[in-house]
Write a protein that holds these residues in place. Sequence first.
Motif, PDB file in Angstrom:
ATOM      1  N   ASP A 189       1.171  -6.456 -11.535  1.00 39.30           N
ATOM      2  CA  ASP A 189       0.950  -5.590 -12.694  1.00 39.30           C
ATOM      3  C   ASP A 189       1.398  -4.166 -12.376  1.00 39.30           C
ATOM      4  OD1 ASP A 189      -0.072  -7.668 -14.170  1.00 39.30           O
ATOM      5  OD2 ASP A 189      -2.182  -7.160 -13.797  1.00 39.30           O
ATOM      6  N   GLU A 190       1.104  -3.715 -11.164  1.00 40.40           N
ATOM      7  CA  GLU A 190       1.528  -2.380 -10.731  1.00 40.40           C
ATOM      8  C   GLU A 190       3.050  -2.268 -10.701  1.00 40.40           C
ATOM      9  OE1 GLU A 190       0.887   1.563  -8.853  1.00 40.40           O
ATOM     10  OE2 GLU A 190      -0.221   0.235 -10.205  1.00 40.40           O
ATOM     11  N   GLY A 230       5.107  -3.833 -12.592  1.00 40.94           N
ATOM     12  CA  GLY A 230       5.550  -3.711 -13.976  1.00 40.94           C
ATOM     13  C   GLY A 230       5.495  -2.261 -14.439  1.00 40.94           C
ATOM     14  N   LYS A 231       4.463  -1.550 -14.032  1.00 45.63           N
ATOM     15  CA  LYS A 231       4.345  -0.133 -14.375  1.00 45.63           C
ATOM     16  C   LYS A 231       5.435   0.679 -13.678  1.00 45.63           C
ATOM     17  CE  LYS A 231       0.900   3.575 -14.650  1.00 45.63           C
ATOM     18  NZ  LYS A 231       1.742   4.629 -14.077  1.00 45.63           N
ATOM     19  N   VAL A 232       5.748   0.304 -12.433  1.00 47.44           N
ATOM     20  CA  VAL A 232       6.806   0.994 -11.686  1.00 47.44           C
ATOM     21  C   VAL A 232       8.139   0.859 -12.414  1.00 47.44           C
ATOM     22  CG1 VAL A 232       8.141   0.995  -9.544  1.00 47.44           C
ATOM     23  CG2 VAL A 232       5.651   0.756  -9.453  1.00 47.44           C
ATOM     24  N   ARG A 233       8.433  -0.348 -12.867  1.00 47.91           N
ATOM     25  CA  ARG A 233       9.697  -0.557 -13.592  1.00 47.91           C
ATOM     26  C   ARG A 233       9.725   0.237 -14.896  1.00 47.91           C
ATOM     27  NH1 ARG A 233       8.916  -5.736 -11.329  1.00 47.91           N
ATOM     28  NH2 ARG A 233       7.694  -6.415 -13.136  1.00 47.91           N
ATOM     29  N   GLU A 234       8.581   0.311 -15.554  1.00 41.28           N
ATOM     30  CA  GLU A 234       8.505   1.044 -16.824  1.00 41.28           C
ATOM     31  C   GLU A 234       8.667   2.548 -16.600  1.00 41.28           C
ATOM     32  OE1 GLU A 234       5.225   1.843 -20.401  1.00 41.28           O
ATOM     33  OE2 GLU A 234       5.007   0.113 -19.060  1.00 41.28           O
ATOM     34  N   ASP A 235       8.015   3.077 -15.567  1.00 37.77           N
ATOM     35  CA  ASP A 235       8.048   4.516 -15.305  1.00 37.77           C
ATOM     36  C   ASP A 235       9.321   4.951 -14.584  1.00 37.77           C
ATOM     37  OD1 ASP A 235       5.544   4.694 -16.459  1.00 37.77           O
ATOM     38  OD2 ASP A 235       4.470   4.696 -14.536  1.00 37.77           O
ATOM     39  N   GLY A 236       9.884   4.038 -13.774  1.00 33.68           N
ATOM     40  CA  GLY A 236      11.052   4.391 -12.978  1.00 33.68           C
ATOM     41  C   GLY A 236      10.706   4.937 -11.609  1.00 33.68           C
ATOM     42  N   TYR A 237       9.417   4.984 -11.282  1.00 35.42           N
ATOM     43  CA  TYR A 237       9.000   5.468  -9.958  1.00 35.42           C
ATOM     44  C   TYR A 237       7.666   4.823  -9.575  1.00 35.42           C
ATOM     45  CZ  TYR A 237       6.026   8.669 -12.702  1.00 35.42           C
ATOM     46  OH  TYR A 237       5.122   9.200 -13.590  1.00 35.42           O
ATOM     47  N   THR A 239      -5.276  -5.141  -3.432  1.00 33.89           N
ATOM     48  CA  THR A 239      -5.445  -6.244  -2.478  1.00 33.89           C
ATOM     49  C   THR A 239      -5.273  -7.627  -3.089  1.00 33.89           C
ATOM     50  OG1 THR A 239      -7.847  -6.163  -2.838  1.00 33.89           O
ATOM     51  CG2 THR A 239      -6.965  -4.902  -0.969  1.00 33.89           C
ATOM     52  N   THR A 240      -4.808  -7.734  -4.333  1.00 33.95           N
ATOM     53  CA  THR A 240      -4.548  -9.052  -4.927  1.00 33.95           C
ATOM     54  C   THR A 240      -3.127  -9.093  -5.484  1.00 33.95           C
ATOM     55  OG1 THR A 240      -5.327  -8.464  -7.154  1.00 33.95           O
ATOM     56  CG2 THR A 240      -6.978  -9.267  -5.566  1.00 33.95           C
ATOM     57  N   PRO A 241      -2.453 -10.236  -5.354  1.00 37.68           N
ATOM     58  CA  PRO A 241      -1.075 -10.337  -5.835  1.00 37.68           C
ATOM     59  C   PRO A 241      -0.917 -10.024  -7.322  1.00 37.68           C
ATOM     60  CG  PRO A 241      -1.583 -12.172  -4.385  1.00 37.68           C
ATOM     61  CD  PRO A 241      -2.876 -11.454  -4.637  1.00 37.68           C
ATOM     62  N   ASP A 242      -1.839 -10.521  -8.156  1.00 36.78           N
ATOM     63  CA  ASP A 242      -1.702 -10.301  -9.597  1.00 36.78           C
ATOM     64  C   ASP A 242      -1.809  -8.818  -9.941  1.00 36.78           C
ATOM     65  OD1 ASP A 242      -1.308 -12.964 -10.075  1.00 36.78           O
ATOM     66  OD2 ASP A 242      -3.386 -13.385 -10.637  1.00 36.78           O
ATOM     67  N   SER A 297       0.807  -1.222   0.000  1.00 27.28           N
ATOM     68  CA  SER A 297       0.000   0.000   0.000  1.00 27.28           C
ATOM     69  C   SER A 297       0.838   1.269   0.000  1.00 27.28           C
ATOM     70  CB  SER A 297      -0.925   0.012   1.232  1.00 27.28           C
ATOM     71  OG  SER A 297      -0.164  -0.005   2.433  1.00 27.28           O
ATOM     72  N   THR A 298       2.159   1.140  -0.100  1.00 25.54           N
ATOM     73  CA  THR A 298       3.035   2.305  -0.023  1.00 25.54           C
ATOM     74  C   THR A 298       3.890   2.439  -1.281  1.00 25.54           C
ATOM     75  OG1 THR A 298       4.712   0.975   1.115  1.00 25.54           O
ATOM     76  CG2 THR A 298       3.194   2.239   2.494  1.00 25.54           C
ATOM     77  N   ALA A 299       4.220   3.702  -1.605  1.00 20.93           N
ATOM     78  CA  ALA A 299       5.099   3.945  -2.749  1.00 20.93           C
ATOM     79  C   ALA A 299       6.496   3.406  -2.465  1.00 20.93           C
ATOM     80  CB  ALA A 299       5.153   5.449  -3.049  1.00 20.93           C
ATOM     81  N   LEU A 300       6.979   3.567  -1.233  1.00 17.33           N
ATOM     82  CA  LEU A 300       8.291   3.009  -0.871  1.00 17.33           C
ATOM     83  C   LEU A 300       8.314   1.503  -1.093  1.00 17.33           C
ATOM     84  CD1 LEU A 300       9.166   4.904   2.453  1.00 17.33           C
ATOM     85  CD2 LEU A 300      10.432   5.053   0.295  1.00 17.33           C
ATOM     86  N   GLY A 301       7.253   0.822  -0.639  1.00 14.22           N
ATOM     87  CA  GLY A 301       7.189  -0.629  -0.790  1.00 14.22           C
ATOM     88  C   GLY A 301       7.173  -1.049  -2.243  1.00 14.22           C
ATOM     89  N   LYS A 302       6.407  -0.340  -3.058  1.00 18.52           N
ATOM     90  CA  LYS A 302       6.343  -0.669  -4.483  1.00 18.52           C
ATOM     91  C   LYS A 302       7.696  -0.441  -5.161  1.00 18.52           C
ATOM     92  CE  LYS A 302       1.499   0.781  -5.026  1.00 18.52           C
ATOM     93  NZ  LYS A 302       0.632   1.769  -5.721  1.00 18.52           N
ATOM     94  N   ALA A 303       8.341   0.686  -4.836  1.00 15.27           N
ATOM     95  CA  ALA A 303       9.622   1.015  -5.471  1.00 15.27           C
ATOM     96  C   ALA A 303      10.666  -0.052  -5.186  1.00 15.27           C
ATOM     97  CB  ALA A 303      10.107   2.377  -4.993  1.00 15.27           C
ATOM     98  N   ILE A 304      10.655  -0.576  -3.959  1.00 13.34           N
ATOM     99  CA  ILE A 304      11.620  -1.617  -3.585  1.00 13.34           C
ATOM    100  C   ILE A 304      11.224  -2.956  -4.193  1.00 13.34           C
ATOM    101  CG2 ILE A 304      12.562  -2.939  -1.646  1.00 13.34           C
ATOM    102  CD1 ILE A 304      12.271  -0.359   0.038  1.00 13.34           C
ATOM    103  N   ALA A 305       9.952  -3.321  -4.055  1.00 14.37           N
ATOM    104  CA  ALA A 305       9.482  -4.637  -4.518  1.00 14.37           C
ATOM    105  C   ALA A 305       9.618  -4.794  -6.023  1.00 14.37           C
ATOM    106  CB  ALA A 305       8.036  -4.851  -4.095  1.00 14.37           C
ATOM    107  N   ALA A 306       9.573  -3.692  -6.765  1.00 14.46           N
ATOM    108  CA  ALA A 306       9.664  -3.764  -8.223  1.00 14.46           C
ATOM    109  C   ALA A 306      11.003  -4.328  -8.676  1.00 14.46           C
ATOM    110  CB  ALA A 306       9.455  -2.379  -8.830  1.00 14.46           C
ATOM    111  N   HIS A 307      12.006  -4.322  -7.794  1.00 16.73           N
ATOM    112  CA  HIS A 307      13.334  -4.814  -8.158  1.00 16.73           C
ATOM    113  C   HIS A 307      13.704  -6.096  -7.402  1.00 16.73           C
ATOM    114  CE1 HIS A 307      14.310  -1.289 -10.612  1.00 16.73           C
ATOM    115  NE2 HIS A 307      13.537  -0.647  -9.763  1.00 16.73           N
ATOM    116  N   LEU A 308      12.695  -6.784  -6.892  1.00 16.74           N
ATOM    117  CA  LEU A 308      12.892  -8.085  -6.256  1.00 16.74           C
ATOM    118  C   LEU A 308      12.346  -9.180  -7.179  1.00 16.74           C
ATOM    119  CD1 LEU A 308      11.735  -7.331  -2.585  1.00 16.74           C
ATOM    120  CD2 LEU A 308      14.080  -7.426  -3.445  1.00 16.74           C
TER     121      LEU A 308
END
Length: 269
Positions: free
Chosen positions: A194-195, A197-204, A187-190, A153-164
């Motif tokens: 997908d989110e 993937g967007k983080v990796r594409e956008d860089g943030y 609230t779902t893993p899939d 639920s956090t931007a920090l979490g997404k930014a880190i998880a996108a590279h795991l």
Amino acid sequence: MPGRRKPNPPEEEPSNESRDYSVRAVERVCSILNLVQESVDGVTLNAVAKTTQLPKSSAFRYLWTLENHRYVERDTDSGLFRLGLGFVGMQSRHLEVLRERARPWLERLRDEYDETTNLGILDGNAVIYLDIVESRRTVRLSVSNGHRDPIHSTALGKAIAAHLPEGRVREMLTQAGMPGVTPNTITTPDAYLDELGKVREDGYAVDNAENEPDGRCVAVPILGTRLPAAISLSAPASRFAREDVAKVAKSLQEIADQIAAPEERPEQE
């Protein structure tokens, strides 16, 4: 009277030259970890087998055991092995260096936008805040150092998880759960993957009222530090418009690059 029995003479202590207390299995584990540590992108099973002079099946068992204890992790897409999160708790000095390095940049970013800036790191299945530079405004978004937030639920979490590795992310989501913190929370893993993937594409990464009902946060990872870390800027959504996200993200990306280069420090004005 019978004579007293003489004790056996002590065994001769081996000389330094002949003394060898090494354990072959431990040496192989050290060789594997050294190999993985020296690689930025990760290493293959073949490389590990060659370095340890083990059959691939035996090398895989070593790696599987290290992965089970989270000292290495495997990227399910590429099959490469990297250092895992089991070492994070052992790197307190590295964390302090990272915090000291990031602090002046976070202060500069806070002064530029007059909003709260944060440094976070993955700790287990959550994000822990290493440092917060609070906005000087009366109404602001901020937490205390050491506070833990979910990764989903956090931007920090997404930014880190996108590279795991995806497998590791799914495991974390299963263990921690994905409760709906707000009506906007994923609230779902899939959907979360997908989110990412967007983080990796956008860089943030962006948290649009997903962790706080009236909050917006943008975060970028700090790459090249060997620590799963990210920085972010957070503010009430009423002050932080969606159209400003890309501009803030660019500033964060520039600062993340500077934090990863310890010789660079912001000039004092």
